[in-house]
Design an enzyme around this catalytic site. Structure first.
Site, short mmCIF file in Angstrom:
data_model
loop_
_atom_site.label_atom_id
_atom_site.label_comp_id
_atom_site.label_asym_id
_atom_site.label_seq_id
_atom_site.Cartn_x
_atom_site.Cartn_y
_atom_site.Cartn_z
N LEU A 60 42.34 38.92 45.37
CA LEU A 60 40.78 38.96 44.22
C LEU A 60 40.90 37.37 43.94
O LEU A 60 39.15 36.51 43.78
CB LEU A 60 40.80 39.60 43.70
CG LEU A 60 41.11 41.43 44.61
CD1 LEU A 60 41.16 42.35 43.82
CD2 LEU A 60 39.80 41.60 45.64
N THR A 83 44.73 37.32 40.03
CA THR A 83 43.74 39.25 40.02
C THR A 83 44.23 39.35 41.79
O THR A 83 43.91 38.50 42.15
CB THR A 83 42.52 39.27 39.77
OG1 THR A 83 42.11 38.84 38.36
CG2 THR A 83 42.24 40.46 40.47
N LYS A 96 46.49 42.15 37.38
CA LYS A 96 46.14 40.90 36.83
C LYS A 96 47.70 40.28 36.39
O LYS A 96 47.85 41.19 35.70
CB LYS A 96 45.02 41.04 36.00
CG LYS A 96 43.92 41.04 36.20
CD LYS A 96 43.11 40.84 34.93
CE LYS A 96 41.32 40.80 35.31
NZ LYS A 96 41.29 39.82 36.13
N ASP A 114 34.59 39.42 26.62
CA ASP A 114 34.15 38.94 28.00
C ASP A 114 33.15 39.27 28.90
O ASP A 114 33.08 39.70 29.85
CB ASP A 114 35.81 38.28 28.95
CG ASP A 114 35.37 37.42 30.02
OD1 ASP A 114 34.62 36.30 29.75
OD2 ASP A 114 35.63 37.57 30.99
#
Length: 685
Positions: free
Chosen positions: A16, A24, A40, A139
């Site tokens: 991804l 990812t 991850k 984040d």
């Protein structure tokens, strides 16, 4: 499809995302039918056994906290599993069918006020929950907010805490506040990031435009300047968002509950305030308890502990400061200090309020007390540095900025402040060095480029000065000062059309930019555009009828087009405003002489010399007048004095002119060409 199974069960379906420190993947669980997850892979910066052991403990600790969080709230991405394999760390997370908020924030298509309030409210509720449990997201950005397909709710994904435990490198996405970039994350750092998301939604900004938004800061307050006339949202919502994204985290909302309360007031301003305050107090206490990260018994005790009277008064002072009630803030913070004389933050905040009131002496005194109470607070030195700067104590300011830099080497704004102080002391080399350091630390920060360009312009380093101004404009296209100073450089390079364009841009951005009007008027006058020049000079004096320079410049313009009476009127007004302005007397003398009034001209030149005994132009012009009146001896004496002064200042052409007049008079030729009158040359503003 990859045949290897991570942890004996997870098979890769596709990649991804690939970044330097993480990759990812979309995976499936080989032991379960139709099961998809996001994995991850975190790569540690070192495979040293001792380092890996430390990272392993941190990874496990952070993962356990994140796992609990997802189990307790449906709108937080669940952590399914975590493991280590081949010296890499893995997080297995819930896959959420839906779309990221980036697909709702479209370029040039702002969201409505109701949509923005809805997004803010939903995420703020999640922040209240997270922060009360001692967890920050770190984040928050549109890509990490998923609109879930099944129920249309927003889900927070991709918490950064576990990733940062393995690799502490912080990548500035443009949504992060300054304290987080410097490794000093606060709970309200998440509030700041969410505020930037709101601005992006209101303005319809794409991801790569966020960094530029960060550079649009007011030089003095360092706050983001983002609202314009095209933004169709209420002033109250703008006020809330501005408080969410305050540069100084201490001046920001401290708790997500506070933001929610203000948002609810937008929807229902008549809501029962007493009930709100009780609910806010309970949530704040819960938040404080979470922040302590203490064990069960200590947490329970903290939950039961009410806010002290000192804290309440302090928070009231902070609130008054944030709403611009600086005098009330001083009164509240003074009371807080009387109750707790060791409260360094209260001194710091009161100093900020004094600074806003223009009482720099008291601001400096409060910063000094804050430093005594906490000598490791770089921000206190930074604040005192600006107080000293405003007091004109530039050496003291430099000492404080230097101390702040010792405590925090990575704050670009401290280098910038010290650069300003060095600039005031004409220490151009050190000033340029500090501005360059600020640029190296924060390349998207436009102000150091502007100030470095100003110094380079004064040093006649035309090429690099223009480069600095152009870079500042590229970073912040709304920087009127950068256009103005680049315009001055265009004049120096004799590109007057380019100068007019830059001055015009500066005026369009700031319609009250007096210096830009004045400089544009001078250029119009020089190229013979009489009407345009007159309009600009008139605008200058409309904006500031007390500006002596405005009358002098318009007088020079009128003189150049033969309107000597108008020039006399302007110079007379300048003298009325400033009786010590030697240039106004000299220039009025020129106008009187052109009108044939030699006596008045001679009196004005003499007055200019009385004010400034080294005024070469006035000696030269009085010499011309005396020659016309037949005073040969007096004329020669004036030309000799003028020649001496011209030679000292390196004005070779003017020196030659004076010598020619002396030679002419000494050869009994008393004819003097009145067209050789000298006016004060215009200077850059």
């Amino acid at each position: 499809m990859n045949s290897h199974l991570w942890d004996g069960r997870y098979r890769i379906l596709k990649v991804l995302n690939i970044r330097e420190e993480t990759t990812t993947y979309l995976v499936e669980d080989a032991s379960l039918a139709a099961s998809q997850y996001v994995v991850k892979q975190l790569r540690p910066p070192s495979n040293n056994p001792q380092t890996l052991k430390i990272l392993r403990d941190l990874f496990t600790s952070k993962a356990i906290n994140l796992e609990k969080l997802g189990q307790e709230h449906d709108q937080i991405q669940k952590l399914v599993a975590y493991f280590e394999e081949n010296e890499k760390f893995y997080l297995v997370q819930e896959f959420i069918p839906g779309h990221p908020l980036t697909e709702e924030i479209l370029v040039g298509k702002p969201l409505s006020e109701d949509q923005v309030i809805s997004i803010l409210s939903e995420i703020l509720e999640l922040l209240v929950f997270m922060h009360s449990r001692g967890v920050t997201h770190r984040d928050i950005k549109p890509g990490n907010i998923i609109r879930r397909e099944s129920d249309n709710k927003l889900v927070l994904v991709d918490f950064a805490a576990v990733k940062e435990a393995i690799n502490p490198i912080i990548v500035n996405s443009g949504y992060l506040p300054e304290e987080q970039i410097q490794g000093n994350t606060k709970y309200n750092s998440d509030i700041y990031a969410l505020g930037i998301v709101a601005i992006a939604a209101i303005m319809g900004l794409k991801v790569d435009e966020i960094a530029r938004l960060q550079s649009q800061r007011n030089r003095l307050t360092r706050e983001i300047v983002w609202r314009n006339k095209n933004i169709k949202v209420s002033g109250n919502l703008v006020k809330i968002i501005n408080k969410m994204v305050r540069f100084d985290y201490r001046k920001r909302y401290q708790y997500a509950t506070e933001v929610l309360e203000d948002l609810k007031q937008l929807k229902n301003p008549t809501q029962d305030n007493k009930q709100q305050k009780q609910q806010k107090l309970w949530l704040i206490i819960t938040g404080i308890a979470g922040c302590t990260l203490l064990g069960g018994a200590a947490w329970f005790l903290q939950l039961q502990k009410p806010l002290s009277n000192t804290q309440t008064i302090y928070q009231k002072g902070v609130s008054n400061y944030q709403t611009g009630k600086f005098q009330k803030a001083v009164e509240d913070l003074t009371q807080a200090i009387e109750l707790d004389p060791q409260n360094a933050l209260a001194y710091n905040r009161r100093g900020d309020a004094y600074y806003q009131l223009g009482d720099y002496e008291k601001a400096q005194a409060d910063s000094s007390q804050a430093i005594l109470l906490n000598p490791q607070d770089d921000n206190a030195y930074y604040d005192r540095g600006f107080s000293f700067y405003e007091l004109g104590k530039y050496k003291e300011a430099i000492r404080d900025y230097t101390e702040a830099i010792k405590l925090n080497l990575k704050n670009p704004y401290t280098y910038y402040g010290r650069g300003l102080a060095y600039s005031k002391l004409k220490d151009n080399k050190r000033a340029i060095g500090d501005f360059s350091k600020a640029i190296a630390l924060k390349p998207e920060y436009s102000e150091p480029y502007l100030q470095r360009g100003i110094i380079r312009r004064r040093l006649k380093l035309n090429k690099v000065a223009i480069q600095d101004f152009s870079t500042a404009i590229k970073i912040n296209p709304n920087d009127a000062k950068a256009y103005y100073h680049r315009g001055l450089m265009q004049v120096a390079n004799k590109d007057k059309n380019a100068a007019i364009k830059d001055y015009t841009n500066a005026i369009n951005i700031n319609p009250k930019y007096i210096e830009a009007y004045l400089s544009r008027a001078d250029v119009y006058s020089d190229i013979g555009n009489q009407i345009e020049a007159t309009e600009d000079y008139n605008k200058v004096l409309q904006l500031n009828p007390q500006l002596t320079a405005g009358y002098i410049h318009r007088g020079l313009h009128r003189f150049s087009f033969g309107d000597y009476q108008g020039a006399v009127e302007d110079y007379t007004q300048a003298i009325t405003l400033d009786a010590k302005d030697a240039a106004a007397y000299n220039n009025r003398g020129n106008a009187y002489l052109e009108m044939g009034n030699k006596k008045a001209a001679s009196q004005d030149y003499s007055q200019a010399i009385a004010i400034n005994s080294n005024y070469a132009l006035a000696y030269y012009n009085r010499g011309i007048t005396r020659a016309k009146l037949g005073n040969k001896k007096g004329a020669i004496a004036d030309f000799q004095k003028a020649a001496k002064l011209f030679r000292q200042t390196g004005e070779k052409d003017s020196y030659k002119d004076a010598q020619k007049e002396i030679a002419s008079l000494q050869s009994q030729s008393v004819y003097v060409n009145s067209t050789r009158l000298k006016s004060k040359e215009r200077k850059d503003n």
